[in-house]
Enzyme design. Structure first.
Site, PDB file in Angstrom:
ATOM      1  N   SER A  39     -27.217 -41.668 -36.392  1.00 39.36           N
ATOM      2  CA  SER A  39     -26.538 -42.931 -36.140  1.00 39.36           C
ATOM      3  C   SER A  39     -25.833 -42.910 -34.781  1.00 39.36           C
ATOM      4  O   SER A  39     -26.481 -42.695 -33.757  1.00 39.36           O
ATOM      5  CB  SER A  39     -25.572 -43.237 -37.287  1.00 39.36           C
ATOM      6  OG  SER A  39     -25.148 -44.572 -37.262  1.00 39.36           O
ATOM      7  N   GLU A  41     -33.623 -50.498 -42.807  1.00 42.71           N
ATOM      8  CA  GLU A  41     -32.306 -50.478 -42.175  1.00 42.71           C
ATOM      9  C   GLU A  41     -32.272 -51.409 -40.974  1.00 42.71           C
ATOM     10  O   GLU A  41     -33.260 -51.552 -40.252  1.00 42.71           O
ATOM     11  CB  GLU A  41     -31.887 -49.070 -41.771  1.00 42.71           C
ATOM     12  CG  GLU A  41     -32.793 -48.331 -40.811  1.00 42.71           C
ATOM     13  CD  GLU A  41     -32.173 -47.004 -40.370  1.00 42.71           C
ATOM     14  OE1 GLU A  41     -31.188 -47.046 -39.613  1.00 42.71           O
ATOM     15  OE2 GLU A  41     -32.679 -45.941 -40.778  1.00 42.71           O
ATOM     16  N   HIS A  67     -30.503 -46.164 -43.881  1.00 45.07           N
ATOM     17  CA  HIS A  67     -29.855 -45.506 -42.760  1.00 45.07           C
ATOM     18  C   HIS A  67     -29.380 -44.101 -43.125  1.00 45.07           C
ATOM     19  O   HIS A  67     -28.626 -43.916 -44.074  1.00 45.07           O
ATOM     20  CB  HIS A  67     -28.659 -46.365 -42.319  1.00 45.07           C
ATOM     21  CG  HIS A  67     -28.038 -45.966 -41.028  1.00 45.07           C
ATOM     22  ND1 HIS A  67     -28.714 -45.980 -39.831  1.00 45.07           N
ATOM     23  CD2 HIS A  67     -26.776 -45.550 -40.733  1.00 45.07           C
ATOM     24  CE1 HIS A  67     -27.909 -45.603 -38.859  1.00 45.07           C
ATOM     25  NE2 HIS A  67     -26.730 -45.329 -39.384  1.00 45.07           N
TER      26      HIS A  67
END
Length: 300
Positions: free
Chosen positions: A150, A244, A274
């Site tokens: 991320s 996602e 995610h």
């Protein structure tokens, strides 16, 4: 087909998101988000036989995570996710443990400074500092892996781009797990995947970056590597979930990297969300295993 375990986790995430609603940034509590991520990570099991050692990188708290098969001269600098505003060694210890096994490397997880208390460029400065510290400690760049999930994936790219711009030796390989590479949020998947995504909120994903960026243009290549020149970077592997909203942050990054001549291995995981690798599901372990095989194929 998705495993029963992943279907159960996905339903739980959807139920949790539905219960909390989709708050605007003005209603967002950083402390609650940080505590929530810590609580979620507490649900993951301890990985047996893994050695965990607290350390500090000249003032930056950090943690060594070492599996029994980790090679002494191989290190994985892992930059945790959390939208630049949350995350810690605690939240990513399980993932770091599994990656240590799969890559046969000692994993170093620095707790880089978080926004809004420490906005850009604090996180990048700390990531660069950790890399320089590893090099000065005797680790050779050809034996260093860098990666993250991320925001940590975006920070990985920002670190590589800065090292390249400075003419410094680069790590041997990069690992990107659902990387957040476009803080302007221009990817079509922000809309096309918003109903499928069980975890991320489009509203917050678009509004939270200001806590990190302040007055910085969200399309500045150093904070949003999707807009950068990606030539001259080390081999990289990118894994992302099909369900996602940040899917296009990966697809566009990979397209740009391939166009720039980069060595990229890319996989979109059907029915996954995610950073699904942080959960104890078969697909998460399979992804981690594939990442390990890629890394080992690129190192001596």
């Amino acid at each position: 087909m998705a495993s029963p375990e992943s279907l159960m986790v996905k339903q739980l995430l959807k139920a949790q998101s539905a219960g909390q609603g989709q708050p605007a940034a003005a209603e967002f509590s950083i402390e609650a988000a940080r505590q929530g991520l810590e609580m979620l990570s507490a649900l993951t099991p301890d990985v047996s036989d893994v050695q965990v050692e607290k350390t500090a990188i000249e003032g930056i708290p950090a943690e060594w995570v070492s599996a029994p098969n980790a090679k002494a001269d191989r290190v994985f600098l892992y930059l945790h996710g959390g939208a630049y505003i949350m995350g810690s060694c605690n939240t990513h210890r399980y993932l770091a443990s599994k990656l240590s096994f799969s890559t046969e490397a000692r994993v170093l997880v620095p707790e880089y400074r978080l926004a809004p208390e420490h906005p850009f460029p604090a996180a990048l400065e700390d990531a660069l500092h950790a890399y320089h510290w590893l090099c000065s400690s005797g680790y050779q760049p050809e034996n260093i892996i860098i990666g993250g999930d991320s925001a940590g994936g975006g920070l990985t790219m920002s670190t590589l781009l800065t090292l390249k711009e400075n003419g410094e030796p680069l790590p041997a390989v990069a690992v990107l797990i659902s990387p957040w590479t476009d803080l302007a949020g221009t990817g079509e998947s922000m809309e096309t995947r918003k109903e499928a995504d069980p975890w991320l909120s489009p509203n917050l994903t678009l509004e939270v970056p200001v806590m990190y960026l302040r007055e910085i243009d969200p399309k500045n290549p150093i904070v949003s590597p999707i807009y950068a020149d990606l030539s001259g970077l080390p081999p990289m592997i990118v894994h992302v979930g099909n369900d996602e909203i940040l899917l296009d942050d990966s697809t566009r990054l990979v397209d740009r990297a391939l166009s720039a001549g980069a060595d990229v291995t890319f996989k979109i995981w059907e029915d996954m969300w995610h950073v699904f690798q942080t959960f104890t599901i078969p697909e998460g372990q399979q992804s981690i295993d594939e990442i390990g095989e890629f890394v080992k194929s690129k190192l001596r």
